[in-house]
Design a protein around this motif. Sequence first.
Motif, PDB file in Angstrom:
ATOM      1  N   PRO A   1       0.809  -1.217   0.000  1.00 58.42           N
ATOM      2  CA  PRO A   1       0.000   0.000   0.000  1.00 58.42           C
ATOM      3  C   PRO A   1       0.849   1.276   0.000  1.00 58.42           C
ATOM      4  O   PRO A   1       0.407   2.313  -0.495  1.00 58.42           O
ATOM      5  CB  PRO A   1      -0.827  -0.109   1.286  1.00 58.42           C
ATOM      6  N   GLN A   2       2.066   1.205   0.514  1.00 58.09           N
ATOM      7  CA  GLN A   2       2.953   2.361   0.475  1.00 58.09           C
ATOM      8  C   GLN A   2       3.420   2.630  -0.955  1.00 58.09           C
ATOM      9  O   GLN A   2       3.446   3.778  -1.413  1.00 58.09           O
ATOM     10  CB  GLN A   2       4.146   2.128   1.401  1.00 58.09           C
TER      11      GLN A   2
ATOM     12  N   TYR B   1      -8.164  10.661   1.418  1.00 59.89           N
ATOM     13  CA  TYR B   1      -7.183   9.620   1.095  1.00 59.89           C
ATOM     14  C   TYR B   1      -7.863   8.265   0.927  1.00 59.89           C
ATOM     15  O   TYR B   1      -7.590   7.532  -0.028  1.00 59.89           O
ATOM     16  CB  TYR B   1      -6.117   9.544   2.183  1.00 59.89           C
ATOM     17  N   GLN B   2      -8.772   7.940   1.826  1.00 65.73           N
ATOM     18  CA  GLN B   2      -9.476   6.661   1.748  1.00 65.73           C
ATOM     19  C   GLN B   2     -10.246   6.532   0.434  1.00 65.73           C
ATOM     20  O   GLN B   2     -10.149   5.510  -0.259  1.00 65.73           O
ATOM     21  CB  GLN B   2     -10.436   6.514   2.929  1.00 65.73           C
ATOM     22  N   LYS B   3     -10.993   7.564   0.082  1.00 67.38           N
ATOM     23  CA  LYS B   3     -11.780   7.508  -1.161  1.00 67.38           C
ATOM     24  C   LYS B   3     -10.879   7.410  -2.386  1.00 67.38           C
ATOM     25  O   LYS B   3     -11.149   6.641  -3.311  1.00 67.38           O
ATOM     26  CB  LYS B   3     -12.676   8.741  -1.259  1.00 67.38           C
TER      27      LYS B   3
ATOM     28  N   HIS C   1       1.453   8.361   2.623  1.00 69.95           N
ATOM     29  CA  HIS C   1       0.698   9.574   2.291  1.00 69.95           C
ATOM     30  C   HIS C   1       1.241  10.753   3.091  1.00 69.95           C
ATOM     31  O   HIS C   1       1.595  11.811   2.534  1.00 69.95           O
ATOM     32  CB  HIS C   1      -0.774   9.340   2.626  1.00 69.95           C
ATOM     33  N   ASP C   2       1.362  10.593   4.399  1.00 63.07           N
ATOM     34  CA  ASP C   2       1.820  11.678   5.251  1.00 63.07           C
ATOM     35  C   ASP C   2       3.276  12.034   4.967  1.00 63.07           C
ATOM     36  O   ASP C   2       3.650  13.210   4.937  1.00 63.07           O
ATOM     37  CB  ASP C   2       1.660  11.300   6.720  1.00 63.07           C
TER      38      ASP C   2
ATOM     39  N   VAL D   1      -1.421  18.397   9.322  1.00 64.39           N
ATOM     40  CA  VAL D   1      -2.515  17.449   9.535  1.00 64.39           C
ATOM     41  C   VAL D   1      -2.396  16.297   8.537  1.00 64.39           C
ATOM     42  O   VAL D   1      -2.570  16.476   7.334  1.00 64.39           O
ATOM     43  CB  VAL D   1      -3.888  18.132   9.391  1.00 64.39           C
ATOM     44  N   GLY D   2      -2.095  15.125   9.047  1.00 62.61           N
ATOM     45  CA  GLY D   2      -2.009  13.937   8.226  1.00 62.61           C
ATOM     46  C   GLY D   2      -3.089  12.946   8.609  1.00 62.61           C
ATOM     47  O   GLY D   2      -3.878  13.193   9.520  1.00 62.61           O
ATOM     48  N   VAL D   3      -3.112  11.804   7.935  1.00 60.94           N
ATOM     49  CA  VAL D   3      -4.092  10.782   8.281  1.00 60.94           C
ATOM     50  C   VAL D   3      -3.653  10.009   9.525  1.00 60.94           C
ATOM     51  O   VAL D   3      -4.444   9.275  10.116  1.00 60.94           O
ATOM     52  CB  VAL D   3      -4.322   9.802   7.103  1.00 60.94           C
TER      53      VAL D   3
END
Length: 388
Positions: free
Chosen positions: A51-52, A299-301, A319-320, A351-353
């Motif tokens: 996923p990364q 991010y999820q969507k 992501h972050d 602000v990250g996930v």
Amino acid sequence: MKHFAPKRAALRLFAAAGLAALLPAAALAADPIKIGAVVSATGPASFLGDPQDKTLRMYVERINAAGGVLGRKLELVLYDDASDANKANTFVRRLAMQDEVDAIIGSSTTGATMAMVPLVEGAKVPMISLAAASVIVEPVKPWVFKMPHSDRMAAEKVLADMKQRGFTQMALLSDTGGFGKSGRTETLKAAERMGLKVVEDQVYGDKDTDMTPQLTKIKSSPAQAILVFGTGQAPAIIARNYQQLAVKQPLYTSHGQASMEFVRIAGKAAEGIRMPSPALLIAGALPDSDVQKAVSVAYQKGFEGQFKIDVSTFGGYAHDGLLMLVDAIKRAGSTDKEKVRAAIEKTTGFVGVSGVYKMSATDHMGLDVSAFRMVEVQNGAFKEVKQP
């Protein structure tokens, strides 16, 4: 007309020479910003690295489509270490010495990251790790940062929940890999600080396929709760062994299982298990007032829409890490490595996930235990446990 031909030819040569003189500067301005990355896209740690890998590729493409950074495109130079620390060391050397990247993201595991650190520090290239152990940034290393919550924070979050439930004695079951060893050390320290007694301290190999002997000992011990500290598929096997033995003590895991993949592998045995998690796993259930909701839902969507698989907290670290790096480059106004390193270190309120980051010269992770939410698997999904 022939009388003017030599003059015209000279003018054409002069113009061409002038254009040639300008080309190096123009080409330099158009050069891409090279982001190096090493992740464990295959091998035992692929549940972290895959996923990364996907997240980094997706966001580099999006950033470039939006115009890039500082007017320049991003070029992602990405290698798969196949969950092998030696390969991670080889690839980071290549990134720094041959590819001449501007910054590095990775690797996925603590062992691979620690194999990369000495070369990164020597080459003075800013690096953002996607692995969790506290040793990555403690003591502080000038050129190394990390995104995931630490094993110490995970231990403290779990033990605080145990204490709130009235438990005073616990069992610890940790793997023998880098993450498990560090997690065991931090849990034992946290238990001593927080007044919990570790009455069983068991270990297992990350490739073991049956942990019933350890669980049998724990079942008959005075332990009131169990914490499993490890990564990979082994904790899901432990959950199934736990169910088969009808162990009654509540089961906790570290944040290394904070993904729907764990629930899928463990099946019904995952029900009731608690663990600390970033906000990402419960993004849709967050109140609108939560500052992490918008970025987590987006991010999820985006991830699930493109790849048709569940989002994971492990991809969230990528992501972050990438977006924090881009933010630092923008604030530095340059890809000068020292300026970018300094900008990352001065990051605050990002602000990250995975949380709201506040880096400093003495803290190259930038999170505290409040960045964790305690979640429980209920009916095959993660639900936040409301704590007093």
